[in-house]
Every structure is written in structure tokens, then in C-alpha cells.
Design an enzyme around this catalytic site. Structure first.
Site, short mmCIF file in Angstrom:
data_model
loop_
_atom_site.label_atom_id
_atom_site.label_comp_id
_atom_site.label_asym_id
_atom_site.label_seq_id
_atom_site.Cartn_x
_atom_site.Cartn_y
_atom_site.Cartn_z
N GLY A 152 0.98 -1.22 -0.11
CA GLY A 152 0.13 -0.01 -0.08
C GLY A 152 0.92 1.41 0.05
N ALA B 1 1.62 5.19 1.29
CA ALA B 1 1.85 5.73 2.77
C ALA B 1 0.58 6.17 3.09
CB ALA B 1 2.89 6.94 2.68
N LYS C 211 -2.34 -0.30 5.54
CA LYS C 211 -1.74 -1.58 5.44
C LYS C 211 -1.49 -2.08 6.52
CE LYS C 211 2.73 0.66 3.71
NZ LYS C 211 2.34 2.00 4.14
N ALA D 24 11.85 0.03 11.63
CA ALA D 24 12.09 1.12 11.84
C ALA D 24 13.04 1.74 12.72
CB ALA D 24 10.87 1.83 12.33
N HIS E 147 1.87 3.24 16.98
CA HIS E 147 2.09 1.68 16.35
C HIS E 147 1.91 0.99 17.65
CE1 HIS E 147 1.84 1.52 12.15
NE2 HIS E 147 2.38 2.77 12.15
N ASP F 275 7.32 -5.19 9.65
CA ASP F 275 6.75 -4.03 9.35
C ASP F 275 7.85 -2.87 9.42
OD1 ASP F 275 5.23 -1.94 8.44
OD2 ASP F 275 3.95 -2.35 10.22
#
Length: 177
Positions: A14, A16, A20, A41, A55, A88
Site C-alpha cells: 500500500g 503511505a 496497510k 524502523a 503503532h 513491518d
């Protein structure tokens, strides 16, 4: 919530802020398996710190989080077959790998081998970067091309590929449970 199975590799693509990650989390939770969140990240500023915190709060305490900005092979090998992994995201992992000085020559092959060797199912979140404008500089074009190649490699191996747009999943390959 009903429990269902996912294939060994699922790819959720997907743009930004497309939804997703939230969709991928829903898939993982729906399996009823113990959840591992493989976070790629790296936090360099307060905006990213806030995004990571949001998140984490959204996921709650039911997840075991492993920070893996570049080396995903060891954490993927360490999970057990009864667990499920949410990686992720592949886009940040690729950014981290390409910015390494120098980048490893077999970076994408190593990524794919680590996914294939993982004893648990893996849901990979990745950005679709090919639908935008052509970047105006060589570095951005090289990244776009590398991300496109990585997405294509993952999609070729995945049994389920879903594109999320505005929070809505569109199945590109396989069947949603």
C-alpha cells in the site's frame, strides 16, 4: 474472533498512510497464534518516535516486539513454528540496508532466504512506490527501482498478496481467509 490460517508468506502492499499496517495486524491477530512484531524502523526524530509509539499503543501488549532495522535473518530464524510474524516494513528495512556503508551485495537474496527459512508464517508490509511520479534525482530513482524489485521478489514467493488503498484490501494473489 474466528481463527484462520495464513500461508508461509503474505505480502501486504500500500501507499503511505493507506492502512496497510492496520490491515496486516488484523490478519495476524485473526490467526490466534502468538504474535511477533519485527520492527525495521529506526527512530531519528520526534515525528518518527510519535509514529512508533502510536503503532505500539495500537498493537497492545499481546505482541512480542523485536527491533531489527537491518538483520532480519536471526530474528526470523529464532521464532517457533506455532508463532506468526509481522515484518513491518520491508521499505524501511531496504532503506536501512541501502544506506549501510557499503550495502551488502546480496541484500535482497538474504532477505528472501530469511523469509523462506522462517519456521512460522510471515506477513510482510511494504510500500508500493511505483504508482507515483518519477523521482527527480538518481538516489530516489535507484531506491524506487530497488523497492520495486524487492516487492516483486516477495510477491513471487508469497501465496497471498493484498494491496490496501484507503483502508480497503484488494487481493492481488491468493485468497483472503
Amino acid at each position: 474472533m474466528p481463527e484462520f490460517s495464513l500461508p508461509q508468506i503474505t505480502l501486504v502492499l500500500g501507499g503511505a498512510a493507506s492502512g496497510k499496517s492496520a490491515f496486516a495486524e488484523t490478519l495476524v491477530v485473526g490467526t490466534g497464534r502468538p504474535r511477533v512484531y519485527l520492527a525495521t524502523a529506526q527512530v531519528y526524530d520526534t515525528e518518527m518516535a510519535d509514529k512508533v509509539s502510536a503503532h505500539q499503543a495500537q498493537r497492545g501488549d499481546e505482541w512480542h516486539t523485536i527491533e531489527a532495522p537491518r538483520d532480519i535473518a536471526a530474528p526470523l530464524a529464532a521464532v517457533t513454528a506455532d508463532q506468526i510474524v509481522l515484518l513491518d516494513c520491508a521499505t524501511l528495512w531496504l532503506s536501512n540496508a541501502l544506506l549501510a556503508n557499503p550495502p551488502a551485495p546480496d541484500t535482497v537474496n538474504d532477505f528472501m532466504n530469511a523469509l523462506a527459512a522462517c519456521p512460522a508464517p510471515v506477513v510482510v508490509v511494504s510500500n508500493e512506490v511505483g504508482a507515483g511520479i518519477v523521482p527527480d534525482n538518481a538516489l530516489a530513482r535507484a531506491f524506487r527501482n530497488a523497492q520495486g524489485a524487492l516487492n516483486q521478489a516477495i510477491a513471487a514467493r508469497a501465496e497471498l498478496v493484498v494491496n490496501v488503498i484507503a483502508g480497503l484490501p484488494m487481493t492481488l494473489k491468493g485468497d483472503l481467509p
